[in-house]
Design a protein around this motif. Structure first.
Motif, mmCIF file in Angstrom:
data_model
loop_
_atom_site.group_PDB
_atom_site.id
_atom_site.type_symbol
_atom_site.label_atom_id
_atom_site.label_comp_id
_atom_site.label_asym_id
_atom_site.label_seq_id
_atom_site.Cartn_x
_atom_site.Cartn_y
_atom_site.Cartn_z
ATOM 1 N N MET A 1 1.975 72.997 13.107
ATOM 2 C CA MET A 1 0.821 73.773 13.523
ATOM 3 C C MET A 1 1.240 74.662 14.682
ATOM 4 S SD MET A 1 -2.371 71.183 13.108
ATOM 5 C CE MET A 1 -1.700 69.769 13.931
ATOM 6 N N SER A 2 0.910 75.895 14.591
ATOM 7 C CA SER A 2 1.403 76.850 15.555
ATOM 8 C C SER A 2 0.618 76.887 16.855
ATOM 9 C CB SER A 2 1.437 78.234 14.923
ATOM 10 O OG SER A 2 0.165 78.579 14.450
ATOM 11 N N ALA A 3 -0.668 76.746 16.824
ATOM 12 C CA ALA A 3 -1.482 76.810 18.044
ATOM 13 C C ALA A 3 -2.369 75.587 18.128
ATOM 14 C CB ALA A 3 -2.329 78.075 18.018
ATOM 15 N N TYR A 4 -2.567 75.125 19.354
ATOM 16 C CA TYR A 4 -3.396 73.944 19.524
ATOM 17 C C TYR A 4 -4.851 74.323 19.670
ATOM 18 C CZ TYR A 4 -5.628 69.895 21.455
ATOM 19 O OH TYR A 4 -6.499 68.857 21.659
ATOM 20 N N LEU A 5 -5.676 73.801 18.828
ATOM 21 C CA LEU A 5 -7.124 73.846 18.942
ATOM 22 C C LEU A 5 -7.584 72.402 18.897
ATOM 23 C CD1 LEU A 5 -8.011 76.596 16.311
ATOM 24 C CD2 LEU A 5 -8.025 76.850 18.781
ATOM 25 N N ILE B 1 -8.930 69.440 17.457
ATOM 26 C CA ILE B 1 -9.248 69.070 16.075
ATOM 27 C C ILE B 1 -9.701 67.617 16.073
ATOM 28 C CG2 ILE B 1 -8.362 68.802 13.726
ATOM 29 C CD1 ILE B 1 -6.147 70.839 14.566
ATOM 30 N N VAL B 2 -10.928 67.377 15.582
ATOM 31 C CA VAL B 2 -11.484 66.027 15.530
ATOM 32 C C VAL B 2 -11.909 65.727 14.098
ATOM 33 C CG1 VAL B 2 -13.284 64.472 16.371
ATOM 34 C CG2 VAL B 2 -12.328 66.202 17.907
ATOM 35 N N ILE B 3 -11.466 64.575 13.608
ATOM 36 C CA ILE B 3 -11.920 64.079 12.306
ATOM 37 C C ILE B 3 -12.786 62.862 12.631
ATOM 38 C CG2 ILE B 3 -11.257 63.299 10.014
ATOM 39 C CD1 ILE B 3 -10.100 66.083 10.802
ATOM 40 N N TYR B 4 -14.055 62.948 12.314
ATOM 41 C CA TYR B 4 -15.011 61.900 12.667
ATOM 42 C C TYR B 4 -14.936 60.713 11.712
ATOM 43 C CZ TYR B 4 -16.949 64.961 16.155
ATOM 44 O OH TYR B 4 -17.102 65.753 17.269
ATOM 45 N N PRO B 5 -15.503 59.572 12.141
ATOM 46 C CA PRO B 5 -15.496 58.388 11.265
ATOM 47 C C PRO B 5 -16.184 58.684 9.930
ATOM 48 C CG PRO B 5 -16.202 57.788 13.482
ATOM 49 C CD PRO B 5 -16.150 59.286 13.427
ATOM 50 N N PRO B 6 -15.829 57.924 8.912
ATOM 51 C CA PRO B 6 -16.479 58.113 7.611
ATOM 52 C C PRO B 6 -17.991 57.914 7.706
ATOM 53 C CG PRO B 6 -14.588 56.655 7.404
ATOM 54 C CD PRO B 6 -14.822 56.853 8.867
ATOM 55 N N SER B 7 -18.725 58.742 6.979
ATOM 56 C CA SER B 7 -20.175 58.582 6.920
ATOM 57 C C SER B 7 -20.519 57.461 5.939
ATOM 58 C CB SER B 7 -20.839 59.887 6.470
ATOM 59 O OG SER B 7 -20.578 60.129 5.110
ATOM 60 N N VAL C 1 -1.042 67.346 8.442
ATOM 61 C CA VAL C 1 -2.312 66.700 8.797
ATOM 62 C C VAL C 1 -2.086 65.214 9.075
ATOM 63 C CG1 VAL C 1 -4.594 66.034 7.919
ATOM 64 C CG2 VAL C 1 -3.751 68.366 7.558
ATOM 65 N N VAL C 2 -1.334 64.561 8.234
ATOM 66 C CA VAL C 2 -1.097 63.120 8.376
ATOM 67 C C VAL C 2 -0.248 62.817 9.609
ATOM 68 C CG1 VAL C 2 0.044 61.140 7.312
ATOM 69 C CG2 VAL C 2 -1.386 62.639 5.919
ATOM 70 N N LEU C 3 0.750 63.635 9.873
ATOM 71 C CA LEU C 3 1.731 63.330 10.916
ATOM 72 C C LEU C 3 1.422 63.919 12.288
ATOM 73 C CD1 LEU C 3 4.942 63.815 8.748
ATOM 74 C CD2 LEU C 3 3.819 61.661 9.376
ATOM 75 N N SER C 4 0.501 64.861 12.364
ATOM 76 C CA SER C 4 0.244 65.545 13.626
ATOM 77 C C SER C 4 -0.384 64.631 14.668
ATOM 78 C CB SER C 4 -0.685 66.740 13.411
ATOM 79 O OG SER C 4 -0.993 67.320 14.671
ATOM 80 N N GLY C 5 0.156 64.686 15.863
ATOM 81 C CA GLY C 5 -0.439 63.986 16.997
ATOM 82 C C GLY C 5 -1.538 64.794 17.651
ATOM 83 N N LEU C 6 -1.779 66.000 17.148
ATOM 84 C CA LEU C 6 -2.798 66.874 17.722
ATOM 85 C C LEU C 6 -4.182 66.646 17.137
ATOM 86 C CD1 LEU C 6 -0.771 70.207 17.812
ATOM 87 C CD2 LEU C 6 -1.108 68.554 19.654
ATOM 88 N N ILE C 7 -4.262 65.862 16.074
ATOM 89 C CA ILE C 7 -5.552 65.598 15.430
ATOM 90 C C ILE C 7 -6.102 64.289 15.960
ATOM 91 C CG2 ILE C 7 -6.729 65.135 13.242
ATOM 92 C CD1 ILE C 7 -4.670 66.969 11.893
#
Length: 72
Positions: free
Chosen positions: A1-5, A7-13, A53-59
Motif C-alpha cells: 500500500m502506497s499511502a497510509y489512510l 483503515i478499519v474493518i469492524y467486527p462481523p454483524s 489486505v491479509v498481511l498489512s499491519g496498517l489495517i
C-alpha cells in the motif's frame, strides 16, 4: 500500500459481513478479503491485492482478523 489512510474493518454483524471504513468514511459491507481489497482499490489504492489486505499491519481488524466473517 502506497499511502497510509486509517483503515478499519469492524467486527462481523449479526447478519454477516464487516463494515469497511477508510479515512473516516464507511465504504461498504465486505463479506470477504476480496471485497475489502475491492473497496480499497476504489478508494485509490489501485495496486492493493488480497494478500496485501491479509498481511498489512496498517489495517485495524476489530473483532477478529481477516479469516473472521461471521459471528459465532
Amino acid at each position: 500500500m502506497s499511502a497510509y489512510l486509517p483503515i478499519v474493518i469492524y467486527p462481523p454483524s449479526s447478519t454477516g459481513g464487516r463494515r469497511v471504513r477508510v479515512d473516516g468514511e464507511i465504504l461498504g459491507l465486505a463479506t470477504s478479503v476480496r471485497d475489502v481489497a475491492e473497496f480499497l482499490r476504489r478508494a485509490g489504492m489501485e495496486d492493493i491485492t488480497e494478500d496485501d489486505v491479509v498481511l498489512s499491519g496498517l489495517i485495524d481488524w476489530r473483532g477478529g482478523g481477516p479469516d473472521v466473517w461471521s459471528t459465532p
